[in-house]
Enzyme design. Structure first.
Site, mmCIF file in Angstrom:
data_model
loop_
_atom_site.group_PDB
_atom_site.id
_atom_site.type_symbol
_atom_site.label_atom_id
_atom_site.label_comp_id
_atom_site.label_asym_id
_atom_site.label_seq_id
_atom_site.Cartn_x
_atom_site.Cartn_y
_atom_site.Cartn_z
ATOM 1 N N SER A 152 0.829 -1.123 0.048
ATOM 2 C CA SER A 152 -0.055 -0.212 0.130
ATOM 3 C C SER A 152 0.820 1.368 0.116
ATOM 4 O O SER A 152 2.014 1.235 0.048
ATOM 5 C CB SER A 152 -0.809 -0.075 1.460
ATOM 6 O OG SER A 152 -0.013 0.377 2.420
ATOM 7 N N LYS A 153 0.284 2.434 -0.100
ATOM 8 C CA LYS A 153 1.087 3.584 -0.253
ATOM 9 C C LYS A 153 1.937 3.969 0.899
ATOM 10 O O LYS A 153 3.076 4.455 0.648
ATOM 11 C CB LYS A 153 0.168 4.835 -0.351
ATOM 12 C CG LYS A 153 -1.417 4.839 0.073
ATOM 13 C CD LYS A 153 -2.215 4.249 -0.680
ATOM 14 C CE LYS A 153 -3.501 3.117 -0.377
ATOM 15 N NZ LYS A 153 -3.672 2.141 -0.212
#
Length: 467
Positions: free
Chosen positions: A238-239
């Site tokens: 994820s980011k």
RNA sequence: GGCCCCAUCGUCUAGCGGUCCAGGACGCCGGCCUCUCACGCCGGAAACACGGGUUCGAUCCCCGUUGGGGUCACCA
């Protein structure tokens, strides 16, 4: 043997991330390798979250990676009539039924099931009611209650599911729109997809899909579930794991071939080989060397691979990739031959194109600004004399070949009794503004007599003014 | 929690019963090269999760344990 047709079906709800790019890559490579086709399909049935901008961003990323699709892009929202037709088939053949249980009621069943034995599923309340279409009815698939469904997976082997664990999932919402598991199957059947290569987060969907294929009397495709890409902490990517979108990597100065090389190698191997050109990948990729376990995305290794690709790339071919980064720094590199020479001095010391452009600045600067510490330390009054001597030697030179330049430096060394290092460093600062740069002879040669003399002269006056 | 998948250095991996006191790459640590920084080269530390089997012999086969991941929507 029938033709291999693969597909990549992103949903346009954001940018193309590296995990998605990797599955696109696997599908593309496999299709190309087998002489088959690769189709691009946009899964935009979620009207709330899908955007054209996301779709465009995905196309752009794929194009940058030079992953070309043979068919499509097909948008699922334009295929509703087909889905409706297939839903009709299922309804008519008794493989689907209307259900008027409210979402709350279904949610309640799940919670209870979860609390009891962990089995969260719809209980089949409306399964035999023979309901017709109503105000708030969904359509559910009538899944078998017993028996077993097996995925013959090309990378994982056979995976067996008990049909009793599956439930009657929704294939059409109360507003009539079809849901994911259903449209995928209809699309894959009608687009004649032969091989489905996707992330293994889809394995639990697969038995549902297989049941649908069977209910529709269609031939099963080959499934190949590739392991997922994880973040450093082994959680789903994820980011917060850093840059995840393909576009970000382009902006940071990665070469598409490097990203591709890294992504494919993450989960696939060919003996000990680490570096692959696009052509080699096309030639050597195969499904049977795809591993089974999830892999951690390692930015450091990607960076190292990028450096390798930059080094291996023909300077000529590097230019179009480097250009945007040069422009970003307002460097007008119109002279192609000059640029190529510049690249030759920089490609072994740049890990990204952004880095390379930054390092190239001094080659193009009109006025040089010295790195403060470097100038203070190396451009002292004492270097004025050797620098002046060097200017004189260089001015008398006919040619600026490395050999001639070396001769000039040697003369200065002899006259002053200084070692090369003592002369080269001040010269380096004078010419590049920094203490680190390509070889000093290369720099002098590329810059040319005029600029070199000018910069050296400037450095002399700077040095004279220092304490 | 149910179901499913996975398990070799920190990370990516090679290994498809003996050739493995486990090989390569990234990263890390030394050194060499050298006009700086890189590149390159040489060397080093670093792994078969655990327990049972099967076998003359298990990193490789089987079972269990543990650990990690995925998934359980009228999202895709």
């Amino acid at each position: 043997m029938k033709e291999i047709i693969t597909r990549f079906p992103p949903s346009p709800t954001g940018y193309l991330h590296v995990g998605g790019a990797r599955t696109a890559l696997f599908n593309w490579l496999y299709a190309r390798k087998t002489g088959g086709k690769f189709v691009l399909r946009i899964e935009d049935t979620d009207l709330q979250r899908s955007t054209q901008a996301s779709a465009d961003a995905i196309f752009e990323a794929l194009e940058w990676l030079e992953i070309k699709w043979d068919e499509g892009p097909f948008f699922q929202t334009k295929r509703f009539d087909i889905y409706l037709e297939y839903i009709r088939k299922l309804l008519d053949s008794g493989h689907a039924y209307y259900c008027d249980c409210s979402p709350e009621k279904v949610e309640e069943m799940r919670k209870k099931g979860m609390a009891a034995g962990g089995k969260a599923k719809y209980d089949g309340t409306c399964r035999e009611k023979g309901l017709g279409k109503g105000e708030n009815t969904v359509i559910r698939f009538k899944a078998p209650l017993s028996g077993t469904t097996v995925i013959e997976d090309a990378v994982k082997g056979n995976i067996v599911f008990q049909n009793a664990d599956l439930d009657d999932f929704v294939i059409a919402r109360s507003d009539g729109t079809p849901t994911y598991n259903f449209v995928v199957v209809v699309d894959d059947i009608t687009m004649h997809i032969s091989t489905i290569i996707r992330g293994d987060d889809h394995v639990s969907n697969t038995p549902k899909q297989i049941l649908l294929y069977k209910a529709l009397g269609a031939e099963l495709p080959t499934f190949a579930h590739v392991p997922m890409v994880l973040g450093k902490d082994k959680s789903r990517l994820s980011k917060r794991h850093g840059a995840m979108s393909v576009t970000e990597y382009r902006k940071m100065g990665f070469l598409p071939d490097a990203l591709i090389n890294y992504l494919v190698r993450l989960g696939w191997s060919h003996g000990d080989q680490e570096f692959f050109t696009r052509e080699e990948l096309l030639e050597k990729f195969s499904l049977d060397h795809v591993g089974k376990s999830a892999g951690v995305f390692d930015p450091d290794k990607l960076l190292a691979l990028n450096a390798d690709h930059i080094k291996a790339c023909d300077p000529e071919k590097l230019i179009p990739h480097l250009r945007p980064f040069l422009e970003e720094l307002n460097i007008e590199a119109d002279d192609r031959d000059y640029l190529i020479k510049v690249i030759r001095t920089l490609n072994a010391r740049s890990k990204t194109l952004a880095e390379m452009a930054a390092s190239a600045q001094f080659y193009y600067a009109d006025t040089l600004t010295y790195d403060e510490k470097a100038a203070k330390k190396l451009l002292k009054p004492a270097v004025a004399e050797p620098l002046q001597l060097l200017i004189r030697e260089l001015e008398s030179l006919e040619n600026f070949t490395e050999k001639d330049l070396e001769g000039a430096f040697v003369k200065v060394m002899e006259a002053t009794g200084l070692k090369l290092g003592k002369i080269a460093q001040p010269v380096r600062v004078a010419l590049t503004g920094k203490t680190a740069s390509p070889g000093i002879f290369e720099v002098v040669e590329i810059l040319g007599k005029e600029k070199v003399v000018k910069r050296l002269t400037d450095a002399v006056s700077y040095a004279m003014k220092q304490e």
